[in-house]
Design a protein around this motif. Structure first.
Motif, PDB file in Angstrom:
ATOM      1  N   UNK A  47       0.831  -1.200   0.000  1.00  0.00           N
ATOM      2  CA  UNK A  47       0.000   0.000   0.000  1.00  0.00           C
ATOM      3  C   UNK A  47       0.868   1.253   0.000  1.00  0.00           C
ATOM      4  N   UNK A  48       2.014   1.193   0.585  1.00  0.00           N
ATOM      5  CA  UNK A  48       2.947   2.319   0.677  1.00  0.00           C
ATOM      6  C   UNK A  48       4.248   1.814   1.255  1.00  0.00           C
ATOM      7  N   UNK A  49       5.124   2.744   1.632  1.00  0.00           N
ATOM      8  CA  UNK A  49       6.419   2.350   2.179  1.00  0.00           C
ATOM      9  C   UNK A  49       6.319   1.608   3.504  1.00  0.00           C
ATOM     10  N   UNK A  50       5.289   1.902   4.298  1.00  0.00           N
ATOM     11  CA  UNK A  50       5.189   1.277   5.614  1.00  0.00           C
ATOM     12  C   UNK A  50       3.869   0.528   5.824  1.00  0.00           C
ATOM     13  N   UNK A  51       3.242   0.110   4.727  1.00  0.00           N
ATOM     14  CA  UNK A  51       1.962  -0.604   4.852  1.00  0.00           C
ATOM     15  C   UNK A  51       1.819  -1.629   3.739  1.00  0.00           C
ATOM     16  N   UNK A  52       1.335  -2.824   4.129  1.00  0.00           N
ATOM     17  CA  UNK A  52       1.057  -3.883   3.158  1.00  0.00           C
ATOM     18  C   UNK A  52      -0.011  -4.810   3.721  1.00  0.00           C
ATOM     19  N   UNK A  53      -0.735  -5.446   2.831  1.00  0.00           N
ATOM     20  CA  UNK A  53      -1.722  -6.452   3.194  1.00  0.00           C
ATOM     21  C   UNK A  53      -1.301  -7.761   2.545  1.00  0.00           C
ATOM     22  N   UNK A  54      -1.423  -8.854   3.292  1.00  0.00           N
ATOM     23  CA  UNK A  54      -0.967 -10.159   2.825  1.00  0.00           C
ATOM     24  C   UNK A  54      -2.077 -11.175   3.034  1.00  0.00           C
ATOM     25  N   UNK A  55      -2.260 -12.068   2.066  1.00  0.00           N
ATOM     26  CA  UNK A  55      -3.115 -13.234   2.254  1.00  0.00           C
ATOM     27  C   UNK A  55      -2.222 -14.464   2.233  1.00  0.00           C
ATOM     28  N   UNK A  56      -2.577 -15.482   3.006  1.00  0.00           N
ATOM     29  CA  UNK A  56      -1.783 -16.708   3.025  1.00  0.00           C
ATOM     30  C   UNK A  56      -2.672 -17.939   3.020  1.00  0.00           C
ATOM     31  N   UNK A  57      -2.108 -19.030   2.549  1.00  0.00           N
ATOM     32  CA  UNK A  57      -2.780 -20.323   2.488  1.00  0.00           C
ATOM     33  C   UNK A  57      -1.730 -21.392   2.776  1.00  0.00           C
ATOM     34  N   UNK A  58      -1.988 -22.260   3.747  1.00  0.00           N
ATOM     35  CA  UNK A  58      -0.972 -23.206   4.209  1.00  0.00           C
ATOM     36  C   UNK A  58      -1.580 -24.577   4.493  1.00  0.00           C
ATOM     37  N   UNK A  59      -0.811 -25.626   4.245  1.00  0.00           N
ATOM     38  CA  UNK A  59      -1.174 -26.978   4.643  1.00  0.00           C
ATOM     39  C   UNK A  59       0.005 -27.592   5.383  1.00  0.00           C
ATOM     40  N   UNK A  60      -0.286 -28.528   6.263  1.00  0.00           N
ATOM     41  CA  UNK A  60       0.795 -29.138   7.011  1.00  0.00           C
ATOM     42  C   UNK A  60       0.330 -30.257   7.913  1.00  0.00           C
ATOM     43  N   UNK A  61       1.214 -30.645   8.827  1.00  0.00           N
ATOM     44  CA  UNK A  61       0.942 -31.744   9.754  1.00  0.00           C
ATOM     45  C   UNK A  61       1.576 -31.445  11.096  1.00  0.00           C
ATOM     46  N   UNK A  62       1.077 -32.134  12.118  1.00  0.00           N
ATOM     47  CA  UNK A  62       1.507 -31.876  13.481  1.00  0.00           C
ATOM     48  C   UNK A  62       1.758 -33.166  14.246  1.00  0.00           C
ATOM     49  N   UNK A  63       2.740 -33.116  15.127  1.00  0.00           N
ATOM     50  CA  UNK A  63       3.024 -34.205  16.067  1.00  0.00           C
ATOM     51  C   UNK A  63       2.968 -33.630  17.473  1.00  0.00           C
ATOM     52  N   UNK A  64       2.281 -34.328  18.396  1.00  0.00           N
ATOM     53  CA  UNK A  64       2.212 -33.866  19.783  1.00  0.00           C
ATOM     54  C   UNK A  64       2.478 -35.024  20.731  1.00  0.00           C
ATOM     55  N   UNK A  65       2.439 -34.717  22.011  1.00  0.00           N
ATOM     56  CA  UNK A  65       2.631 -35.736  23.036  1.00  0.00           C
ATOM     57  C   UNK A  65       1.334 -36.440  23.409  1.00  0.00           C
ATOM     58  N   UNK A  66       0.335 -36.405  22.559  1.00  0.00           N
ATOM     59  CA  UNK A  66      -0.917 -37.115  22.826  1.00  0.00           C
ATOM     60  C   UNK A  66      -2.078 -36.480  22.105  1.00  0.00           C
ATOM     61  N   UNK A  67      -2.676 -35.496  22.746  1.00  0.00           N
ATOM     62  CA  UNK A  67      -3.847 -34.850  22.152  1.00  0.00           C
ATOM     63  C   UNK A  67      -3.455 -34.181  20.835  1.00  0.00           C
ATOM     64  N   UNK A  68      -4.245 -34.417  19.827  1.00  0.00           N
ATOM     65  CA  UNK A  68      -4.051 -33.760  18.540  1.00  0.00           C
ATOM     66  C   UNK A  68      -2.804 -34.227  17.806  1.00  0.00           C
ATOM     67  N   UNK A  69      -2.406 -35.453  18.012  1.00  0.00           N
ATOM     68  CA  UNK A  69      -1.230 -36.005  17.346  1.00  0.00           C
ATOM     69  C   UNK A  69      -1.592 -36.476  15.942  1.00  0.00           C
ATOM     70  N   UNK A  70      -0.709 -36.264  14.986  1.00  0.00           N
ATOM     71  CA  UNK A  70      -0.871 -36.700  13.588  1.00  0.00           C
ATOM     72  C   UNK A  70      -2.076 -36.067  12.890  1.00  0.00           C
ATOM     73  N   UNK A  71      -2.338 -34.807  13.163  1.00  0.00           N
ATOM     74  CA  UNK A  71      -3.397 -34.080  12.464  1.00  0.00           C
ATOM     75  C   UNK A  71      -2.824 -33.435  11.208  1.00  0.00           C
ATOM     76  N   UNK A  72      -3.587 -33.487  10.137  1.00  0.00           N
ATOM     77  CA  UNK A  72      -3.252 -32.682   8.958  1.00  0.00           C
ATOM     78  C   UNK A  72      -4.130 -31.438   9.017  1.00  0.00           C
ATOM     79  N   UNK A  73      -3.693 -30.347   8.400  1.00  0.00           N
ATOM     80  CA  UNK A  73      -4.466 -29.131   8.517  1.00  0.00           C
ATOM     81  C   UNK A  73      -4.391 -28.274   7.261  1.00  0.00           C
ATOM     82  N   UNK A  74      -5.350 -27.378   7.181  1.00  0.00           N
ATOM     83  CA  UNK A  74      -5.393 -26.350   6.147  1.00  0.00           C
ATOM     84  C   UNK A  74      -5.679 -25.035   6.865  1.00  0.00           C
ATOM     85  N   UNK A  75      -4.830 -24.041   6.654  1.00  0.00           N
ATOM     86  CA  UNK A  75      -4.973 -22.738   7.295  1.00  0.00           C
ATOM     87  C   UNK A  75      -4.981 -21.638   6.236  1.00  0.00           C
ATOM     88  N   UNK A  76      -5.658 -20.558   6.537  1.00  0.00           N
ATOM     89  CA  UNK A  76      -5.686 -19.402   5.645  1.00  0.00           C
ATOM     90  C   UNK A  76      -5.971 -18.161   6.479  1.00  0.00           C
TER      91      UNK A  76
END
Length: 167
Positions: A47-76
Motif C-alpha cells: 500500500x505504501x512504504x510502511x503498509x502492506x496487506x498479505x493473504x496466506x494459504x498453508x497446509x501441514x501436519x503436526x506431532x504432539x505428546x498425545x492430544x491432537x497427534x498426527x493431524x493434517x491441517x489447512x490454514x488461511x
C-alpha cells in the motif's frame, strides 16, 4: 519486503490437532505440546512504504505428546503490516486420522523485525469427539529458519503448547 512478509505468515501454530485414541479414551480436559510444520503460499499487496496487506494459504501436519497427534491441517488468513508491526488473523481446520475436524482461530501481533514470533490460537469448535471443544494454543513460529522453496512460498516450523476442554 517479500522476505519480511515471509516471516509474518505460518498458521501452523496456529496448531491443529488429532487424537489417535478412540473418543471414549479422550480425557475431557488436558494439556499438550508438540511441533507442527507447514508449507504455504502468500500474496502481498503493498500500500505504501510502511503498509502492506498479505493473504496466506498453508497446509501441514503436526506431532504432539498425545492430544491432537498426527493431524493434517489447512490454514488461511490475512496479515496487516503497518509501520513495523504485523497483525495476523486467520483460521485452521484440522482433520484427525478418524476424520473428525477441529477449528482454530489464529491470532498474532509481533514486530515485523522479530525472527521468532509468538501467537495465541483458540479452539472454536469441532466435529465428532471434538464437538463443543474450548481451549487455547500458545505458538512460537520459527519460520525464518528455513529458506523458502520458491518466491511467494514459505516453510514453517512451529512449537506449541495448549490446553483443551470438552463438554
Amino acid at each position: 519486503m517479500a522476505r519480511k512478509v515471509l516471516s509474518i505468515l505460518s498458521s501452523c501454530g496456529i496448531g491443529l490437532f488429532v487424537v489417535t485414541a478412540m473418543a471414549a479414551d479422550l480425557p475431557k480436559e488436558g494439556t499438550f505440546s508438540g511441533t507442527c510444520t507447514g508449507l504455504g503460499t502468500f500474496k502481498t499487496t503493498k500500500i505504501g512504504d510502511d503498509r502492506a496487506l498479505v493473504t496466506f494459504d498453508e497446509t501441514g501436519a503436526q506431532l504432539t505428546n498425545g492430544f491432537a497427534d498426527h493431524t493434517t491441517f489447512h490454514c488461511w488468513g490475512t496479515v496487516e503490516i503497518t509501520k513495523g508491526e504485523r497483525i495476523t488473523e486467520g483460521y485452521c481446520v484440522g482433520t484427525d486420522p478418524t476424520g473428525d475436524l477441529l477449528e482454530v482461530k489464529v491470532s498474532a501481533k509481533n514486530a515485523l523485525s522479530n525472527t521468532v514470533r509468538k501467537g495465541s490460537n483458540t479452539f472454536i469448535g469441532g466435529s465428532g469427539k471434538y464437538a463443543g471443544i474450548s481451549g487455547a494454543i500458545a505458538t512460537t513460529n520459527h519460520e525464518r529458519e528455513f529458506r523458502p522453496l520458491t518466491d511467494g512460498t514459505y516453510v514453517s516450523y512451529v512449537t506449541l503448547e495448549g490446553n483443551y476442554k470438552l463438554p
